[in-house]
Scaffold this motif. Structure first.
Motif, short mmCIF file in Angstrom:
data_model
loop_
_atom_site.label_atom_id
_atom_site.label_comp_id
_atom_site.label_asym_id
_atom_site.label_seq_id
_atom_site.Cartn_x
_atom_site.Cartn_y
_atom_site.Cartn_z
N ALA A 52 0.83 -1.20 0.00
CA ALA A 52 0.00 0.00 0.00
C ALA A 52 0.87 1.26 0.00
CB ALA A 52 -0.93 -0.01 1.21
N ARG A 53 1.94 1.24 0.75
CA ARG A 53 2.83 2.39 0.81
C ARG A 53 3.47 2.65 -0.56
NH1 ARG A 53 8.54 2.75 2.73
NH2 ARG A 53 8.91 4.95 3.06
N HIS A 54 3.84 1.59 -1.24
CA HIS A 54 4.51 1.73 -2.53
C HIS A 54 3.55 2.16 -3.64
CE1 HIS A 54 7.57 0.97 -5.55
NE2 HIS A 54 6.65 0.31 -6.25
N TYR A 55 2.36 1.57 -3.67
CA TYR A 55 1.43 1.81 -4.78
C TYR A 55 0.35 2.84 -4.49
CZ TYR A 55 3.51 -2.00 -7.34
OH TYR A 55 4.38 -2.80 -8.01
N TRP A 56 0.31 3.42 -3.30
CA TRP A 56 -0.73 4.38 -2.96
C TRP A 56 -0.81 5.54 -3.95
CZ3 TRP A 56 -4.94 4.06 -0.31
CH2 TRP A 56 -5.64 5.22 0.00
N PRO A 57 0.30 6.17 -4.34
CA PRO A 57 0.19 7.28 -5.30
C PRO A 57 -0.42 6.84 -6.63
CG PRO A 57 2.36 7.28 -4.27
CD PRO A 57 1.68 6.00 -3.85
N CYS A 58 -0.06 5.68 -7.10
CA CYS A 58 -0.58 5.18 -8.38
C CYS A 58 -2.07 4.85 -8.27
CB CYS A 58 0.20 3.94 -8.78
SG CYS A 58 -0.31 3.25 -10.35
N LEU A 59 -2.48 4.35 -7.14
CA LEU A 59 -3.88 3.94 -6.97
C LEU A 59 -4.83 5.10 -6.68
CD1 LEU A 59 -3.28 0.73 -4.85
CD2 LEU A 59 -3.85 0.86 -7.28
N THR A 60 -4.30 6.24 -6.28
CA THR A 60 -5.17 7.36 -5.89
C THR A 60 -5.15 8.53 -6.86
OG1 THR A 60 -3.41 8.25 -4.48
CG2 THR A 60 -5.04 6.81 -3.44
N ARG A 61 -4.22 8.55 -7.79
CA ARG A 61 -4.19 9.69 -8.73
C ARG A 61 -5.19 9.46 -9.87
NH1 ARG A 61 1.37 7.77 -10.64
NH2 ARG A 61 0.82 6.46 -12.41
N PRO A 62 -5.60 10.57 -10.52
CA PRO A 62 -6.52 10.44 -11.66
C PRO A 62 -5.85 9.69 -12.81
CG PRO A 62 -6.34 12.73 -10.93
CD PRO A 62 -5.31 11.96 -10.20
N ARG A 63 -6.67 9.11 -13.65
CA ARG A 63 -6.16 8.38 -14.81
C ARG A 63 -5.50 9.35 -15.79
NH1 ARG A 63 -10.14 3.81 -17.03
NH2 ARG A 63 -8.96 4.40 -18.87
N ILE A 64 -4.52 8.88 -16.50
CA ILE A 64 -3.78 9.72 -17.45
C ILE A 64 -4.65 10.10 -18.62
CG2 ILE A 64 -1.84 9.72 -19.07
CD1 ILE A 64 -0.34 7.96 -17.09
N ASP A 65 -5.51 9.17 -19.07
CA ASP A 65 -6.35 9.46 -20.23
C ASP A 65 -7.59 10.27 -19.89
OD1 ASP A 65 -7.85 7.57 -18.92
OD2 ASP A 65 -7.81 6.10 -20.53
N GLY A 66 -7.83 10.56 -18.62
CA GLY A 66 -8.94 11.40 -18.22
C GLY A 66 -10.29 10.72 -18.15
N GLN A 67 -10.35 9.42 -18.43
CA GLN A 67 -11.63 8.73 -18.39
C GLN A 67 -11.95 8.28 -16.96
OE1 GLN A 67 -11.49 5.50 -21.13
NE2 GLN A 67 -11.37 6.82 -22.94
N ALA A 68 -13.23 7.99 -16.73
CA ALA A 68 -13.66 7.53 -15.41
C ALA A 68 -13.23 6.07 -15.22
CB ALA A 68 -15.17 7.63 -15.29
N GLY A 69 -13.02 5.71 -13.94
CA GLY A 69 -12.71 4.30 -13.62
C GLY A 69 -11.31 4.13 -13.39
#
Length: 69
Positions: A52-69
């Motif tokens: 969780a500590r390692h992947y938290w930023p990746c899991l909580t930031r908005p998607r790069i392509d701007g789509q939902a999900g």
């Protein structure tokens, strides 16, 4: 690295599993469980905390392509 809804789902399931393990450990008598079950649960929780500590930023930031999900 792409992270999306699937990564958040897996994280939530792992967190739920860790919480369930700790809840049942607190409610049952210590004579019921062997020391290795407790050690395995603690190792699992530590591994999830590192994940969780390692992947938290990746899991909580908005998607790069701007789509939902």
């Amino acid at each position: 690295m792409k992270c999306g809804a699937w990564g958040r789902f897996v994280s939530g399931c792992a967190l739920l599993g860790c919480a369930t393990c700790l809840y049942h450990r607190a409610r049952t008598a210590s004579a019921w469980s062997a020391w290795w079950i407790d050690a395995a649960g603690l190792c699992w929780c530590a591994a999830f905390a590192l994940y969780a500590r390692h992947y938290w930023p990746c899991l909580t930031r908005p998607r790069i392509d701007g789509q939902a999900g």
